[in-house]
Design a protein around this motif. Structure first.
Motif, PDB file in Angstrom:
ATOM      1  N   GLN A 401      27.754 -44.067 -21.817  1.00 31.71           N
ATOM      2  CA  GLN A 401      29.111 -43.538 -21.993  1.00 31.71           C
ATOM      3  C   GLN A 401      29.552 -43.500 -23.449  1.00 31.71           C
ATOM      4  OE1 GLN A 401      31.327 -46.049 -19.268  1.00 31.71           O
ATOM      5  NE2 GLN A 401      29.912 -45.542 -17.612  1.00 31.71           N
ATOM      6  N   PHE A 402      29.134 -44.466 -24.253  1.00 37.80           N
ATOM      7  CA  PHE A 402      29.500 -44.453 -25.673  1.00 37.80           C
ATOM      8  C   PHE A 402      28.816 -43.299 -26.399  1.00 37.80           C
ATOM      9  CE2 PHE A 402      30.470 -48.817 -24.482  1.00 37.80           C
ATOM     10  CZ  PHE A 402      31.699 -49.011 -25.096  1.00 37.80           C
ATOM     11  N   VAL A 403      27.572 -43.024 -26.048  1.00 34.45           N
ATOM     12  CA  VAL A 403      26.857 -41.889 -26.638  1.00 34.45           C
ATOM     13  C   VAL A 403      27.573 -40.586 -26.273  1.00 34.45           C
ATOM     14  CG1 VAL A 403      24.657 -40.669 -26.759  1.00 34.45           C
ATOM     15  CG2 VAL A 403      24.691 -43.160 -26.518  1.00 34.45           C
ATOM     16  N   ASN A 404      27.929 -40.439 -25.011  1.00 34.52           N
ATOM     17  CA  ASN A 404      28.619 -39.229 -24.566  1.00 34.52           C
ATOM     18  C   ASN A 404      29.962 -39.069 -25.272  1.00 34.52           C
ATOM     19  OD1 ASN A 404      26.455 -39.030 -22.793  1.00 34.52           O
ATOM     20  ND2 ASN A 404      27.589 -39.844 -21.051  1.00 34.52           N
ATOM     21  N   ALA A 405      30.688 -40.179 -25.416  1.00 33.05           N
ATOM     22  CA  ALA A 405      31.992 -40.118 -26.080  1.00 33.05           C
ATOM     23  C   ALA A 405      31.849 -39.707 -27.546  1.00 33.05           C
ATOM     24  CB  ALA A 405      32.703 -41.470 -25.967  1.00 33.05           C
ATOM     25  N   ARG A 406      30.838 -40.237 -28.219  1.00 34.39           N
ATOM     26  CA  ARG A 406      30.603 -39.854 -29.615  1.00 34.39           C
ATOM     27  C   ARG A 406      30.296 -38.362 -29.717  1.00 34.39           C
ATOM     28  NH1 ARG A 406      28.474 -44.419 -32.798  1.00 34.39           N
ATOM     29  NH2 ARG A 406      27.356 -42.928 -34.096  1.00 34.39           N
ATOM     30  N   LEU A 407      29.509 -37.866 -28.796  1.00 34.28           N
ATOM     31  CA  LEU A 407      29.207 -36.436 -28.783  1.00 34.28           C
ATOM     32  C   LEU A 407      30.484 -35.618 -28.633  1.00 34.28           C
ATOM     33  CD1 LEU A 407      26.991 -34.130 -28.505  1.00 34.28           C
ATOM     34  CD2 LEU A 407      27.241 -34.454 -26.032  1.00 34.28           C
ATOM     35  N   LEU A 408      31.337 -35.997 -27.695  1.00 31.63           N
ATOM     36  CA  LEU A 408      32.565 -35.242 -27.408  1.00 31.63           C
ATOM     37  C   LEU A 408      33.568 -35.312 -28.548  1.00 31.63           C
ATOM     38  CD1 LEU A 408      32.996 -36.433 -23.726  1.00 31.63           C
ATOM     39  CD2 LEU A 408      32.532 -34.068 -24.415  1.00 31.63           C
ATOM     40  N   VAL A 409      33.741 -36.509 -29.105  1.00 30.89           N
ATOM     41  CA  VAL A 409      34.777 -36.711 -30.120  1.00 30.89           C
ATOM     42  C   VAL A 409      34.310 -36.255 -31.493  1.00 30.89           C
ATOM     43  CG1 VAL A 409      36.144 -38.466 -31.329  1.00 30.89           C
ATOM     44  CG2 VAL A 409      35.843 -38.605 -28.840  1.00 30.89           C
ATOM     45  N   PRO A 417      39.681 -40.163 -28.666  1.00 33.16           N
ATOM     46  CA  PRO A 417      39.378 -41.494 -28.134  1.00 33.16           C
ATOM     47  C   PRO A 417      40.626 -42.272 -27.737  1.00 33.16           C
ATOM     48  CG  PRO A 417      39.142 -41.478 -30.522  1.00 33.16           C
ATOM     49  CD  PRO A 417      39.416 -40.057 -30.118  1.00 33.16           C
ATOM     50  N   VAL A 418      40.529 -42.979 -26.606  1.00 31.18           N
ATOM     51  CA  VAL A 418      41.547 -43.950 -26.213  1.00 31.18           C
ATOM     52  C   VAL A 418      41.163 -45.319 -26.746  1.00 31.18           C
ATOM     53  CG1 VAL A 418      42.681 -45.111 -24.276  1.00 31.18           C
ATOM     54  CG2 VAL A 418      42.170 -42.663 -24.135  1.00 31.18           C
ATOM     55  N   SER A 419      39.890 -45.683 -26.520  1.00 32.64           N
ATOM     56  CA  SER A 419      39.413 -47.002 -26.947  1.00 32.64           C
ATOM     57  C   SER A 419      37.898 -46.963 -27.077  1.00 32.64           C
ATOM     58  CB  SER A 419      39.807 -48.061 -25.908  1.00 32.64           C
ATOM     59  OG  SER A 419      39.193 -49.302 -26.204  1.00 32.64           O
ATOM     60  N   TRP A 420      37.387 -47.704 -28.085  1.00 29.55           N
ATOM     61  CA  TRP A 420      35.953 -47.914 -28.246  1.00 29.55           C
ATOM     62  C   TRP A 420      35.579 -49.347 -27.892  1.00 29.55           C
ATOM     63  CZ3 TRP A 420      33.209 -43.669 -28.741  1.00 29.55           C
ATOM     64  CH2 TRP A 420      33.741 -42.547 -29.400  1.00 29.55           C
ATOM     65  N   GLY A 421      36.510 -50.082 -27.312  1.00 22.73           N
ATOM     66  CA  GLY A 421      36.291 -51.508 -27.088  1.00 22.73           C
ATOM     67  C   GLY A 421      35.401 -51.846 -25.923  1.00 22.73           C
ATOM     68  N   GLY A 422      35.211 -50.905 -24.988  1.00 22.42           N
ATOM     69  CA  GLY A 422      34.363 -51.173 -23.840  1.00 22.42           C
ATOM     70  C   GLY A 422      34.958 -52.178 -22.889  1.00 22.42           C
ATOM     71  N   LEU A 423      34.094 -52.889 -22.197  1.00 21.23           N
ATOM     72  CA  LEU A 423      34.539 -53.806 -21.159  1.00 21.23           C
ATOM     73  C   LEU A 423      35.234 -55.048 -21.717  1.00 21.23           C
ATOM     74  CD1 LEU A 423      31.390 -53.674 -18.847  1.00 21.23           C
ATOM     75  CD2 LEU A 423      33.651 -52.734 -18.326  1.00 21.23           C
ATOM     76  N   LYS A 424      34.836 -55.488 -22.907  1.00 24.95           N
ATOM     77  CA  LYS A 424      35.321 -56.775 -23.412  1.00 24.95           C
ATOM     78  C   LYS A 424      36.631 -56.686 -24.178  1.00 24.95           C
ATOM     79  CE  LYS A 424      30.838 -59.080 -23.622  1.00 24.95           C
ATOM     80  NZ  LYS A 424      29.859 -59.797 -24.475  1.00 24.95           N
TER      81      LYS A 424
END
Length: 497
Positions: A401-409, A417-424
């Motif tokens: 999902q982070f790879v996909n988000a980087r591609l999109l953004v 982006p809303v957040s890059w913080g992930g689960l933690k």
């Protein structure tokens, strides 16, 4: 009529026979089954592997093939293999916690022996298997194809970028300098632009890899086997990931990649793939019809597998209430929403609705009132939003999902982006509110318009790709020709079809 049926049956038997091996996870199975439908409609004969827990997902494909009279798709339902690392009764990703995903991959490899026997029984008959098309989490299918002397083709349910990153991890096995630093960057030098990601944003499958551990080594071997396949087939299209399709990638074994997506069929109003919805598409569209302004509603979903953590759910709920943004939240049956939130929304029905259970996502994204999609960036959701021309608000959590988000953004400009913080790491509710307001509120400004316009451009490019003569259409035809040209043994003689 009997003569017509006889000729049809004979022609179907002469068609090249492909064994399709999906991985038992809904997000993996649905796009591969969609691809199988396209292959069958172009004259190939397919046998699709399932287990009792996943057989129901084949029903729409089998029904469609039966109703159009082709009868070119059949199911091969086999018992799920047992494995000491997997508790009894766990047979799919849906009933397996993330900590068991590695064990699920290794256990599923137990089908290699039964499938080999099944294929060899047909080796000297008109029913001979000409090729194997298998999900990339079923890498064991590639040495099986080699044993049978037939092509093995890898299907990637992820984009090319995401698939290359995953295979790169197991190919190069990079480690952190400081094993306690989750922000330590891991680079991918063989990919265009040499991207780097913090350790915490890498796939859990790799982050939990332990050298010498039987399950970990089984998972690594699974993905390395894919690099021995004949080719990769990816559910993507060239204009979406052109940068990663210009030349063979070392991280994919320098194998050819056929971009054939989006493979999902056009919505026909008959329902959603994957299961019965908690709210019908007609009911949801009727609610959305109340909004006169196009693009004024936010659709929210974190996928069929993810369960949003309570702090994340609380931050998002608070942001929705503070901004007054109209929304549809496909929360799933177990999402831990804040106390009283659903009741408050129910009392103000023109503000937002919460859907508990499977939601008609395609119908929602295709409705003119929906302009933005808060998404975890699972690849199926990304493609559905792209095809609908809906801009995304990215909130990746794990996997690709982070790879996909980087591609999109960063590369496509079709998301914010809303957040890059992930689960933690949980974003502050005020920060989420600012993103929502900037996207769909009065303060959206130029950036909002640019991102929304880019999303519309991508939708046009996706439609062109799958249309007759488009890039994906041509590469799908190339895949069919390659499969159809494999020698087949009939009555002791080799022929080519």
């Amino acid at each position: 009529m009997a003569a017509i049926r006889s000729r049809r049956s004979s022609n179907a038997l002469m068609a090249p026979h492909v064994l399709v091996v999906p991985y038992p996870a809904q997000g993996h199975m649905i796009p591969l089954l969609d691809l199988a439908g396209h292959l069958a409609s172009r004259g190939l004969r397919l046998t699709v592997v399932a287990t009792p827990a996943t057989a129901a997902l084949l029903a729409p494909l089998l029904t469609a093939q039966s109703s159009n009279g082709t009868g070119k798709v059949s199911a091969l339902v086999l018992p799920f293999p047992s494995h000491p690392a997997l508790p009894a009764g766990v047979e799919s990703a849906r009933d397996s916690p993330p900590t068991l995903f590695a064990a699920l991959i290794v256990a599923f490899a137990g089908l290699r022996g039964p499938l080999g026997s099944w294929a060899r029984e047909r080796s000297d008959t008109p029913d001979r298997v000409a090729a194997i098309l298998a999900d990339h989490s079923c890498g064991w299918a590639q040495p099986l194809a080699a044993e049978l002397g037939i092509p093995g083709i890898v299907f990637s349910p992820s984009g090319v970028y995401g698939s290359a990153v995953l295979h790169s991890l197991f190919r190069r096995a990079p480690r952190r300098d400081d094993e306690t630093d989750d922000e330590s960057l891991v680079g991918f030098p063989d990919l265009p632009g040499s991207p780097a990601f913090p350790w915490r944003q890498l796939s859990l499958l790799y982050r939990t890899y332990k050298e010498g551990d039987d399950v970990s080594e089984g998972v690594r071997r699974n993905f390395l086997w894919n690099l021995e396949g004949s080719a990769f087939v990816s559910n993507t299209f060239r204009r979406l990931e052109e940068r990663y399709l210009r030349a063979p990638l070392a991280d994919l074994g320098l194998r050819r990649v056929l971009a054939v997506g989006p493979v999902a069929p056009e919505p026909d109003g008959a329902g959603e793939r994957g299961g019965e919805t908690a709210v019908s598409a007609a009911e949801l569209c009727a609610w959305l019809d109340r909004f006169p302004e196009d693009g004024s509603v936010v659709y929210i979903s974190f996928g069929s597998m993810a369960v949003l953590q309570p702090p994340h759910a609380a931050a998002l709920a608070a942001a929705l209430e503070r901004t007054g943004v109209s929304f549809v939240w496909a929360a799933g049956p177990t999402a831990p929403l804040p106390d009283g939130f659903e009741a408050r929304m129910a009392s103000a029905a023109d503000r937002g609705i919460v859907i508990r259970g499977w939601a008609p996502q395609v119908a929602a994204l295709r409705h003119r009132a929906v302009g933005w999609f808060v998404t975890h960036c699972g690849w199926n959701s990304v493609l559905e939003a792209v095809a609908a021309g809906v801009a995304m608000l990215t909130w990746p959590m794990t996997a690709d999902q982070f790879v996909n988000a980087r591609l999109l953004v960063d590369e496509l400009g079709a998301a914010v982006p809303v957040s890059w913080g992930g689960l933690k790491a949980t974003p502050d509710a005020d920060d989420v509110a600012r993103v929502l307001d900037a996207a769909i509120g009065v303060s959206g400004g130029r950036r909002r318009g640019d991102v929304a316009a880019r999303a519309k451009e991508l939708a046009a490019e996706a439609a062109a790709a799958v249309g007759e003569g488009g890039d994906s259409w041509r590469e799908l035809e190339e895949l069919v020709r390659e499969l159809a040209s494999q020698p087949r043994t009939i009555a002791g003689s080799d022929i080519s079809i």
